[in-house]
Design an enzyme around this catalytic site. Structure first.
Site, mmCIF file in Angstrom:
data_model
loop_
_atom_site.group_PDB
_atom_site.id
_atom_site.type_symbol
_atom_site.label_atom_id
_atom_site.label_comp_id
_atom_site.label_asym_id
_atom_site.label_seq_id
_atom_site.Cartn_x
_atom_site.Cartn_y
_atom_site.Cartn_z
ATOM 1 N N THR A 156 -62.645 31.407 -19.388
ATOM 2 C CA THR A 156 -62.019 32.621 -19.929
ATOM 3 C C THR A 156 -63.048 33.736 -19.834
ATOM 4 O OG1 THR A 156 -60.733 31.299 -21.475
ATOM 5 C CG2 THR A 156 -60.893 33.656 -21.928
ATOM 6 N N LYS A 199 -54.136 35.504 -20.452
ATOM 7 C CA LYS A 199 -54.879 34.730 -21.461
ATOM 8 C C LYS A 199 -55.244 35.627 -22.655
ATOM 9 C CE LYS A 199 -57.643 31.507 -23.215
ATOM 10 N NZ LYS A 199 -57.397 30.135 -23.592
ATOM 11 N N LYS A 248 -66.103 35.446 -28.261
ATOM 12 C CA LYS A 248 -66.253 35.871 -26.845
ATOM 13 C C LYS A 248 -64.912 36.394 -26.339
ATOM 14 C CE LYS A 248 -66.005 32.518 -23.678
ATOM 15 N NZ LYS A 248 -64.781 32.633 -22.870
HETATM 16 P P1 NAP Z 1 -68.631 23.880 -23.120
HETATM 17 O O1 NAP Z 1 -68.234 22.544 -23.593
HETATM 18 O O2 NAP Z 1 -69.667 24.642 -23.865
HETATM 19 O O3 NAP Z 1 -69.094 23.736 -21.596
HETATM 20 C C1 NAP Z 1 -69.556 24.838 -20.859
HETATM 21 C C2 NAP Z 1 -69.938 24.348 -19.484
HETATM 22 O O4 NAP Z 1 -70.374 25.452 -18.687
HETATM 23 C C3 NAP Z 1 -71.112 23.356 -19.515
HETATM 24 O O5 NAP Z 1 -70.914 22.455 -18.456
HETATM 25 C C4 NAP Z 1 -72.306 24.282 -19.243
HETATM 26 O O6 NAP Z 1 -73.416 23.598 -18.695
HETATM 27 C C5 NAP Z 1 -71.705 25.209 -18.238
HETATM 28 N N1 NAP Z 1 -72.395 26.507 -18.152
HETATM 29 C C6 NAP Z 1 -72.343 27.517 -19.048
HETATM 30 N N2 NAP Z 1 -73.101 28.545 -18.638
HETATM 31 C C7 NAP Z 1 -73.638 28.169 -17.456
HETATM 32 C C8 NAP Z 1 -74.515 28.806 -16.542
HETATM 33 N N3 NAP Z 1 -74.964 30.064 -16.735
HETATM 34 N N4 NAP Z 1 -74.891 28.128 -15.434
HETATM 35 C C9 NAP Z 1 -74.428 26.875 -15.212
HETATM 36 N N5 NAP Z 1 -73.599 26.220 -16.044
HETATM 37 C C10 NAP Z 1 -73.208 26.866 -17.150
HETATM 38 O O7 NAP Z 1 -67.352 24.860 -23.000
HETATM 39 P P2 NAP Z 1 -65.822 24.483 -22.809
HETATM 40 O O8 NAP Z 1 -65.195 24.284 -24.133
HETATM 41 O O9 NAP Z 1 -65.699 23.459 -21.743
HETATM 42 O O10 NAP Z 1 -65.276 25.904 -22.287
HETATM 43 C C11 NAP Z 1 -65.513 26.353 -20.959
HETATM 44 C C12 NAP Z 1 -64.679 27.605 -20.692
HETATM 45 O O11 NAP Z 1 -63.307 27.313 -20.932
HETATM 46 C C13 NAP Z 1 -65.039 28.800 -21.567
HETATM 47 O O12 NAP Z 1 -64.897 29.994 -20.838
HETATM 48 C C14 NAP Z 1 -64.001 28.727 -22.677
HETATM 49 O O13 NAP Z 1 -63.747 29.983 -23.289
HETATM 50 C C15 NAP Z 1 -62.797 28.227 -21.906
HETATM 51 N N6 NAP Z 1 -61.799 27.521 -22.731
HETATM 52 C C16 NAP Z 1 -62.186 26.563 -23.623
HETATM 53 C C17 NAP Z 1 -61.226 25.917 -24.386
HETATM 54 C C18 NAP Z 1 -61.605 24.865 -25.410
HETATM 55 O O14 NAP Z 1 -60.738 24.470 -26.222
HETATM 56 N N7 NAP Z 1 -62.828 24.363 -25.428
HETATM 57 C C19 NAP Z 1 -59.874 26.242 -24.243
HETATM 58 C C20 NAP Z 1 -59.507 27.205 -23.305
HETATM 59 C C21 NAP Z 1 -60.483 27.840 -22.564
HETATM 60 P P3 NAP Z 1 -74.445 22.794 -19.645
HETATM 61 O O15 NAP Z 1 -73.808 21.442 -19.861
HETATM 62 O O16 NAP Z 1 -75.696 22.720 -18.874
HETATM 63 O O17 NAP Z 1 -74.579 23.595 -20.906
#
Ligand code: NAP
Length: 298
Positions: A107, A182, A250
């Site tokens: 997102t 979104k 965010k």
């Molecule tokens: P998360 O568990 O914190 O995972 C984030 C992932 O992105 C990790 O693999 C992290 O790597 C990687 N990452 C972040 N910054 C990076 C960078 N600069 N370079 C390389 N890798 C990077 O987050 P998530 O919940 O999966 O969410 C991911 C996205 O989906 C976000 O944009 C969020 O807003 C969106 N989203 C999430 C949900 C939800 O319910 N969680 C629902 C809808 C949308 P590391 O493992 O090394 O930290």
């Protein structure tokens, strides 16, 4: 500008794909692609998560986004904010061949998505902004909702792959349209969560049995997904259901920036953003978004 061609993979045929970012969302989403028989190469900044994914699902692990991208017809990413997406997608472009499609499930802002769309086109690639709704549970069960902006032909090519982890995949318009959709989702969601939090806090103050109140009013016009799935846990003070306060801030930052540009009035959304800021001050950064009720009850 380089000529662009559109990839047209079919769901029946195994495709070579890459998935970058194996967080709460990316790990299960990539898992569904592997389970559907696609050849998946994964990359994660923290290597241990990629190792764990390969141990669970097979496939290959790459040491960098560009290495993961090499030979991929479709590249998916699900990372963090605008800067994370720019860094990861930009690095991945170095490894992709002309005609490949990037689908970004993070997102982020519509502006950053349009920027990446232009960068992709300049290299003969396609970029789709494809944010998701449905949370970690939706990703695990493969029932996400995906809203997509970008080239319609590239979308049709990527759609069968996205259907591996989704129950709804919809093209919304040109680059940025998925992210704008979104934003509407988040505006609607936070208003409902705050309304539910206030209703439950009021029921308690009024001396009512709040669980019984929910049982009754959930059969009427106040019913919502949040009421069906979160009212009980909010009353029990359990806030460990995925999408965290930090992530919502965010998203609301992105929404409010966009509203400043397009002139939309979002008084309630702006206020709720401040309520989430209160929760961060209370140390609730990693609590899920239904924790808004914590500001209202002891
Ligand atoms: P998360 O568990 O914190 O995972 C984030 C992932 O992105 C990790 O693999 C992290 O790597 C990687 N990452 C972040 N910054 C990076 C960078 N600069 N370079 C390389 N890798 C990077 O987050 P998530 O919940 O999966 O969410 C991911 C996205 O989906 C976000 O944009 C969020 O807003 C969106 N989203 C999430 C949900 C939800 O319910 N969680 C629902 C809808 C949308 P590391 O493992 O090394 O930290």
């Amino acid at each position: 500008m380089a000529e662009t061609t559109t990839a047209q993979p079919s769901s029946a045929q195994p495709r070579s794909v890459a998935f970058l970012g194996l967080g709460n969302m990316g790990h299960p989403m990539a898992g569904h692609l592997a389970a559907a028989g696609h050849r998946v190469t994964v990359y994660n900044r923290t290597t241990a998560k990629a190792e764990a994914w390969v141990a669970q699902h097979g496939g290959r692990m790459a040491a960098s986004p560009a290495e993961a991208a090499r030979g991929a017809e479709l590249l998916f990413l699900c990372v963090g904010n605008d800067d994370d997406m720019r860094a990861v997608a930009g690095a991945a472009m170095e490894g992709l061949e002309s005609g490949a499609v990037i689908a970004d499930h993070s997102t982020v802002s519509a502006e950053a998505s349009r920027e990446m769309d232009a960068a992709a086109r300049a290299r003969g690639l396609h970029f789709l902004d494809a944010p998701v709704s449905g949370g970690q549970a939706g990703a695990e069960k493969g029932v996400l909702t995906v809203m997509v902006g970008g080239d319609p032909g590239a979308f049709e090519g990527a759609r069968p792959l996205m259907e591996c982890y989704s129950r709804s995949v919809t093209h919304m318009g040109p680059a940025g349209s998925g992210q704008l959709t979104k934003m509407v989702n988040q505006i609607c969601a936070v208003g409902v969560i705050q309304g539910l939090a206030e209703g439950l806090a009021f029921a308690r103050k009024a001396g009512l049995d709040a669980h019984r109140v929910v049982e009754v009013i959930s059969k009427g016009a106040a019913q919502s997904w949040q009421m069906d799935n979160r009212a009980g846990t909010m009353l029990e003070g359990r806030f460990d259901f995925g999408f965290a306060v930090d992530w919502m801030r965010k998203d609301l930052g992105i929404v409010l920036d966009e509203a400043r540009r397009n002139g939309a009035a979002l008084p309630v959304t702006a206020l709720i953003d401040q309520f989430y800021a209160d929760l961060q001050k209370m140390g609730g950064n990693r609590l899920d978004t239904s924790s808004l009720i914590k500001r209202l009850v002891d």
